[in-house]
Design an enzyme around this catalytic site. Structure first.
Site, PDB file in Angstrom:
ATOM      1  N   HIS A  15       0.372  -1.096  -0.598  1.00  0.00           N
ATOM      2  CA  HIS A  15      -0.450   0.026  -0.109  1.00  0.00           C
ATOM      3  C   HIS A  15       1.116   1.244   0.195  1.00  0.00           C
ATOM      4  O   HIS A  15       0.406   2.145   0.636  1.00  0.00           O
ATOM      5  CB  HIS A  15      -1.005   0.120   1.076  1.00  0.00           C
ATOM      6  CG  HIS A  15      -1.518  -0.922   1.619  1.00  0.00           C
ATOM      7  ND1 HIS A  15      -2.354  -1.674   0.611  1.00  0.00           N
ATOM      8  CD2 HIS A  15      -1.904  -1.635   2.323  1.00  0.00           C
ATOM      9  CE1 HIS A  15      -2.906  -2.541   0.593  1.00  0.00           C
ATOM     10  NE2 HIS A  15      -2.043  -3.309   2.005  1.00  0.00           N
ATOM     11  N   HIS A  50      -6.629  -4.237  -0.048  1.00  0.00           N
ATOM     12  CA  HIS A  50      -5.639  -5.583  -0.704  1.00  0.00           C
ATOM     13  C   HIS A  50      -5.735  -5.812  -1.735  1.00  0.00           C
ATOM     14  O   HIS A  50      -6.021  -7.038  -1.454  1.00  0.00           O
ATOM     15  CB  HIS A  50      -6.264  -6.408   1.119  1.00  0.00           C
ATOM     16  CG  HIS A  50      -5.637  -5.339   2.609  1.00  0.00           C
ATOM     17  ND1 HIS A  50      -6.568  -4.594   2.992  1.00  0.00           N
ATOM     18  CD2 HIS A  50      -5.056  -6.015   3.382  1.00  0.00           C
ATOM     19  CE1 HIS A  50      -6.535  -4.083   3.956  1.00  0.00           C
ATOM     20  NE2 HIS A  50      -5.165  -4.800   4.205  1.00  0.00           N
TER      21      HIS A  50
END
Lengths: 213, 331
Positions: B57, B219
């Site tokens: 991320h 995710h």
């Protein structure tokens, strides 16, 4: 016959072998309704456990010592939800099995303690498409088998068989816990990866028990 | 799978090595276990801020370590939350005597691992409070899910709580302002393509060329529903409307508008989304007084974006404007 420390060690090694063998299947199951890391994470965790077992200077004295090693290693290497859930399951199971060998009641205590650990950490109940759907029937079947006079291997076999049926029962369910819950209705039609890995680990216990007897 | 990697198992540690070497003036990288702290260590007497989560991320979270924001960040394996034995030393490193605030995104794995680590830290006499970020309005009903996910709004929580800690607020006050941001920030995302996790070797979900996923998390998991590809303006309206409705924004209110890229979408497209989102807010009489556009909370090479709106008041605006010096955010 009773299930002793040598069985517990063999269970761990068999678990690592089956997790490696089924890594891609678990990744794919998780990819369908989660994020696709379950197989990789368990492989990393159990590979680390075997490494620690190999490094031990002396064999553990109690079944629980082996399970405690599994618990702490999974907690520190797996991550995600599976690390704390399996870590807590093995930790509770370790407390319930602080003996050199398990009689039928000991096997029941192991499975029930693992279920309690998963429920306590994940706050899930049956029917939510999680590993509880495998652990819960496994605990019930183990208790029933012990009550019917089953020996430790029979009790363990009953638990593994029920876990397999429980895992299959997750296919039509709509997930309400964990990553799959974000899919809503679209989570139906898929086998829950956590329930499947629970089944694999209990089946590994039976394989190891077969070798011990 | 085409990726600039060596060994899938080494992605996180090699990323950290490069990150630490490139930014040694701002951060210090620790291995075994992996975590990142400010270069100078904890600031005496200041509340420490720690966050963490799966890798993939970037720049979240290590990119937000530095003056005015985080004291430590804990990266897990790609898309996998870190483990308690990684989080614990980060909490300890961030503690300079005034306690620590842990900022956790509401994903089951993140919550469980932080819970365990916080218990361990408290046993070591570190005072820790935890704030769980759950800004994703795509997840409507926590009765039937694990609850709203924590996504791009996390940046606002880290920035504003970080500013409060930096100016000397105590643990109660820093926790309170973090909760205030959580209560007033909402996000919604869209994926145009899936991403490929290095160890998986194939895309995290199957998405036909002419379809998009609305309401994705960060995710790589699929969203709540799939719709045919539409124009940027139409998609922006689909993202912004539930955000504004959930916040209950009224005419005359001030907001921060944050358009976040998921990693594979160029800045030009993010600005096209920003332009429409801003116009829609202004139509409702909402004043966009602060803005942020760019890749801040990504999902590897996923194409897509999220729209985040934070309701601002004087205090939150002042804290947002306060100086920040991290590798990914600085003013």
């Amino acid at each position: 016959m009773a299930l002793d420390v040598a069985w517990a060690v063999d269970w761990v090694r068999e678990s690592a072998r089956t997790v490696v063998e089924h890594r891609d299947e678990l990744v794919e199951l998780d990819r369908q309704i989660g994020d696709g890391d379950h197989g990789e994470n368990l492989k990393r965790g159990f590979t680390a456990v075997v490494g620690k077992l190999d490094a031990l200077a002396e064999p553990p004295a109690a079944v629980g010592d082996v399970l405690k090693l599994v618990a702490t290693t999974l907690m520190s290497t797996v991550g995600g939800a599976a690390g704390p859930l399996y870590g807590t399951a093995y930790l509770r199971a370790a407390k319930a099995t602080a003996v050199p060998a398990l009689d039928p009641a000991g096997v029941v205590a192991l499975v029930e303690a693992a279920l309690d650990g998963v429920v306590a950490r994940g706050k899930a109940t049956t029917g939510e498409k999680t590993m509880v759907d495998a652990w819960s029937p496994a605990a019930e079947a183990a208790a029933a088998s012990a009550a019917a006079g089953g020996d430790p291997v029979a009790v363990l076999t009953a638990a593994a068989h029920a876990a397999a049926e429980g895992a299959d029962s997750t296919v039509p369910l709509v997930a309400t816990k964990g990553r799959a819950s974000y899919l809503g209705e679209r989570s139906a039609g898929h086998l829950d990866p956590g329930a499947r890995s629970t089944q694999l680990l209990l089946e590994a216990a039976v394989v190891a028990a077969g070798r011990a007897s | 799978m085409k990726k600039l990697i060596n060994d899938p198992a080494q992605v996180v540690s090699e990323t950290l090595d490069g990150f630490g070497a490139a930014h040694a003036d701002v951060v210090a990288v620790h291995h075994d276990p992996d975590y990142v702290t400010r270069a100078g260590g904890a600031v005496s007497g200041k509340v420490g801020l720690v966050s963490g989560g799966g890798s993939g991320h970037e720049p979240l979270h290590a990119g937000f370590v530095g003056a005015g924001m985080l004291d430590a960040a804990v990266p897990g394996a790609v898309f996998t939350s870190p483990t308690p034995d990684q989080i614990l030393p980060a909490l300890q490193a961030a503690d300079a005597g005034a306690g620590v605030l842990a900022i956790v995104k509401n994903y089951t794995g993140d919550v469980l691992n932080f819970e365990t680590a916080v218990e361990l830290a408290e046993a070591e006499d570190v005072a820790v409070r935890t704030v769980v970020v759950d800004d994703d309005v795509a997840v409507q009903d926590s009765l039937y899910t694990a609850g709203r996910r924590g996504v791009a709004g996390t940046v606002a929580v880290e920035k504003i709580a970080g500013a409060a800690a930096e100016r000397g607020d105590d643990l109660d006050a820093v926790e309170a302002v973090a909760r205030k941001v959580v209560a007033n920030v909402r996000s919604m995302g869209v994926a145009l393509t899936a991403c490929t996790v290095p160890h998986a070797g194939k895309p995290s979900f199957d998405l036909p060329e002419d379809e998009i996923e609305i309401g994705i998390g960060i995710h790589g998991e699929p969203g709540r529903r799939r719709i045919p590809l539409a124009s940027a303006d139409e998609i922006t309206e689909l993202l912004l409307t539930p955000v504004v409705d959930d916040l209950g924004l009224a005419s005359g209110e001030d907001v921060l508008l944050f358009v976040n890229g998921m990693g594979g979408t160029p800045a030009s497209e993010l600005y096209i989304v920003y332009r429409k989102a801003r116009a829609l807010l202004e139509e409702r009489g909402v004043n966009v007084t602060r803005s942020l556009v760019g890749n801040y909370v990504t999902s590897l090479e996923m194409q897509g974006a999220s729209v985040t709106v934070l309701r601002l008041d004087g205090e939150l605006t002042t804290l947002w404007d306060a100086p920040v010096h991290t590798t990914a955010l600085r003013w």
